[in-house]
Design a protein around this motif. Sequence first.
Motif, mmCIF file in Angstrom:
data_model
loop_
_atom_site.group_PDB
_atom_site.id
_atom_site.type_symbol
_atom_site.label_atom_id
_atom_site.label_comp_id
_atom_site.label_asym_id
_atom_site.label_seq_id
_atom_site.Cartn_x
_atom_site.Cartn_y
_atom_site.Cartn_z
ATOM 1 N N GLN A 576 0.830 -1.204 0.000
ATOM 2 C CA GLN A 576 0.000 0.000 0.000
ATOM 3 C C GLN A 576 0.859 1.246 0.000
ATOM 4 N N ILE A 579 -4.001 6.226 -0.143
ATOM 5 C CA ILE A 579 -5.438 6.059 0.008
ATOM 6 C C ILE A 579 -6.152 6.861 -1.074
ATOM 7 N N THR A 580 -7.399 6.508 -1.306
ATOM 8 C CA THR A 580 -8.240 7.261 -2.239
ATOM 9 C C THR A 580 -9.543 7.611 -1.542
ATOM 10 N N LEU A 581 -10.206 8.585 -2.080
ATOM 11 C CA LEU A 581 -11.507 8.987 -1.565
ATOM 12 C C LEU A 581 -12.325 9.494 -2.740
ATOM 13 N N PRO A 594 -14.081 5.549 0.793
ATOM 14 C CA PRO A 594 -12.618 5.446 0.834
ATOM 15 C C PRO A 594 -12.121 4.179 0.144
ATOM 16 N N LYS A 596 -8.031 2.109 -1.054
ATOM 17 C CA LYS A 596 -6.593 2.012 -0.821
ATOM 18 C C LYS A 596 -5.863 1.978 -2.153
ATOM 19 N N TYR A 598 -2.400 0.827 -4.099
ATOM 20 C CA TYR A 598 -1.310 -0.136 -3.999
ATOM 21 C C TYR A 598 -0.363 0.006 -5.178
ATOM 22 N N VAL A 614 -11.336 -0.003 -4.244
ATOM 23 C CA VAL A 614 -12.341 0.737 -3.474
ATOM 24 C C VAL A 614 -13.514 -0.189 -3.167
ATOM 25 N N ARG A 671 2.170 7.090 2.007
ATOM 26 C CA ARG A 671 3.084 6.143 2.643
ATOM 27 C C ARG A 671 4.292 6.915 3.184
#
Length: 932
Positions: A576, A579-581, A594, A596, A598, A614, A671
């Motif tokens: 990872q 993050i995404t939103l 939300p 993740k 990678y 997602v 990260r």
Amino acid sequence: MKHLLALAIAVTLACALAPGASAAEFDKYAIESASSSLSSNQAGAHADFTTTFQLSSAEGNPFALTRNVVVKLPAGLFGNPRPFPTCTNLQLGILPAENECPIDSQVGSTKITLGGVWPGTFEDPIYNMADPPPGVAARFGFFAAVYPMAIDVRLDPVDHRLVATIANAPSLAAFIGATTTFWGVPAAESHDIERITPLETITGGGPSGGRPSTLPEVPFMTNPTSCESGQQVEFTATSYQLPESPRTKVVPFPQITGCSLVGFNPEVSVSPSTEQASSGSGLNYTLELPDKGLQFPNVRYDSELQKAVVTLPRGMTLNPSEAEGLGVCSEAELARERYDSAPGEGCAESSKIGNLTSASPVLSEEATGSLYVAKPYENPTGSLVAIYLVLKIPDRGVIVKLAGKVEPDPNTGQLITTFEDVPQLPVSSFDLHFREGARSPLITPPACGTYETLSRLTPHASPASPLSLQSPMGIASGPNHSACPAGGARPFEPGFEAGTLNNQAGSYSPFDMRLTRGDGEQDMGKFSFVLPPGVVPKLAGIPYCPDAAIAQARGRQGPKGGTEEIDGPSCPAASQIGITLGGAGVGSQLTYVPGKLYLAGPWHGDPISAVAIVPAVAGPFDAGTIVVREALRLNPVTHVGEVDGSASDPIPHILKGIPLNVREVRVSADRPEFTLNPTSCETFAAQATIWGDGTAQEPLAPHPVDRSTRFQAAGCAALAFKPRLALKLRGGTRRAKFPALHAVYSPHRGEANLSRLALTFPKSEFIEQGHFRTICTRVQFAAGAGFGSQCPKGSVYGHIKVWTPLLDEPLQGPVYLRSSNHNLPDAVFALHGLVDIEIATRIDSVHGRLRAVVSGAPDAPVSRAIVDMQGGQKGLFVNSRNLCHKQKRNKALVDAGAQNGKRQLSRPVLRALACGKHRVKRHGRHHRRHGR
């Protein structure tokens, strides 16, 4: 009257003292026979309805004393007490002689057979009673000889059949049987002879010609409008002696006929709560059902509704904004909904999305209720989206619960809502109102115009002949009262922002990107993204998410696919990188989901990729898992990181029939020690190309829109710049020899990155143009896979290897001579590895000395760089003198420039390694000669 009262008291005392049946005989208590009949079997007609039941008895007495009698009527059979006068409890009285009920309040008669001390069969009038007690839909009163009785009618909350109950009958009445008739048209002349008083029943009096009614002939009873076979009437009797052992008998109801003669004339109107396009909206749906058939005795009642399929206009879809904070109603919670339950005792208030009202021609009170969102998949329809309608009349004990299936078209999102098995209940109007506001459940169509809602309504009378009705609704402006889109084409003006949270030069910081679009605009499809120069990721030590894991995530599309991804992420946590939103919906309040981000391996020809996974879980809805894989590359010439939109997945427009209406996409590469800021504080830009491609309902050919946002690092002056360049020559040292060059560049950790380096050789070294074997042309260099893959082997003159803390493995590759616009060809470093980098070095002369100029070096940290150029007959360098003679004079000039503008000049010695070996050998012979 006094004599009658004394007689009743005496009879009561006598019955109380009379011996009852033995305990052994109680078990013989049963309904021996029962039946039902109609004076006409015509559907929707106003016929007399008669029921008869007979209890087991011996020698004129029942085997047990009846306490309760319950008769469950067939579906669709009902009476309308509203047009008729009522009788109060005071008017009914406690003895027949006291009865003062209006003659016209009589709606039927009952012939009751009693045992005990007052045996016989008595035919008594049945009155329409006033003010039914709470929880009772209608009450009818009568006398069984001298005993006042009540028939309470309720609506069964499960199968919505009417249930008539005589509760707590006097034990002394000793019921044996009864034949009860409710009249189809009470004022009809045929009932005049039956219009008698309770006292006349006992005394045998009454006018010989009967009593005419003073009312017009208005119907009371109405037959079902369904000709479905197998309808039944259920009789249940419970005795005082055996209260836990009710006796039940089910008998057939007469077959209803003539359904083809029954009308069905509904009217429907539909309107959104706003006339603005692409906006959150409620919805008003009104259904009117004529009740003319309850006003005239010879007019059949129109059929009740059996099934409704409502198709909203194309473009009117579910609103993702609704999901935020939305609750659901489970089947268990729905079961707890009672006619007298308070809000929240059954379905949670958070699951409520609308209000309902309904009027019945047979009740003065209006039914009110709520529209709830059903728990996805765990509902009677088994669908992702389902709704419950709950209507109540608390004072009358009425509750109706219906489940509706909502089916979004998987390609367009057009909504089809189906209600099956609508009960046969007399309804004159039904009004549904979906809530409006920021969390409204619907989105209006995207363009101005008139839209049609199609209602396909099926009557109970003719299930094979549904009626289709179209209801127009209008959209008059764009979102926020803006003008309607010109020419029908939706605009597309996306917003773009990007940058690091901490812009300190040379430091690590999360990097955020944000894409937005406005209401009414085209959806965002694919996008390309170019990082500002010097913003680079540290990929070292990060494993890839395996392709098999990504495939697993893509396959999580079941009813709990998103939840499965949340509970057990497909990709390893070590891969990872952020993050995404995603924000979906319309208006000012969106639903955010939300995900993740990678790191993954090669994708569509690019060396690495980023995978956004997602879980599409928003509020109570789980629509599976969304996987968007973006191809990543480093531009080998400009040395900037790029998201390759042409090789990437698009942002999805629709998921399981729900248009996502993605308004905002946020990506944060957060990260720790992943994204490194540049060491240059020049003003740069992050650039994006975003493709608009219409909507799920109206796809268009993709067209790009370019966007950029300013980026600038800070604090560059604080970065030091003191790199070291070591130069060595291997091979012949004498004049006209061709040594090999070994150069090592060694910067210090944390200092500014190299931007430019000019290496001016001492006069001892020149280029031997006669050794130019082959020169790779620029066409050849770019041909095929590019990056020198089609260059002749003879155009390779050296090798380069570069270590960087950003990658696990060093970059390395050949050094080509490539044609240029200068007098001499360029030396091109073609670095290969996880990424490819091309660095052109200009070869020229200055003040009679050979010079190599590296410009445009990437703003990325380097731990060490080694360049080895060939020597001997393949060597490019030629000695102009003996290198070992006054070697210290062989100093090069290095002019190094940093990305932060700092400059360092140095004079490293161009060391000839062979000279050092020669001195060691001579020094050794000298020592041996002197005996040392």
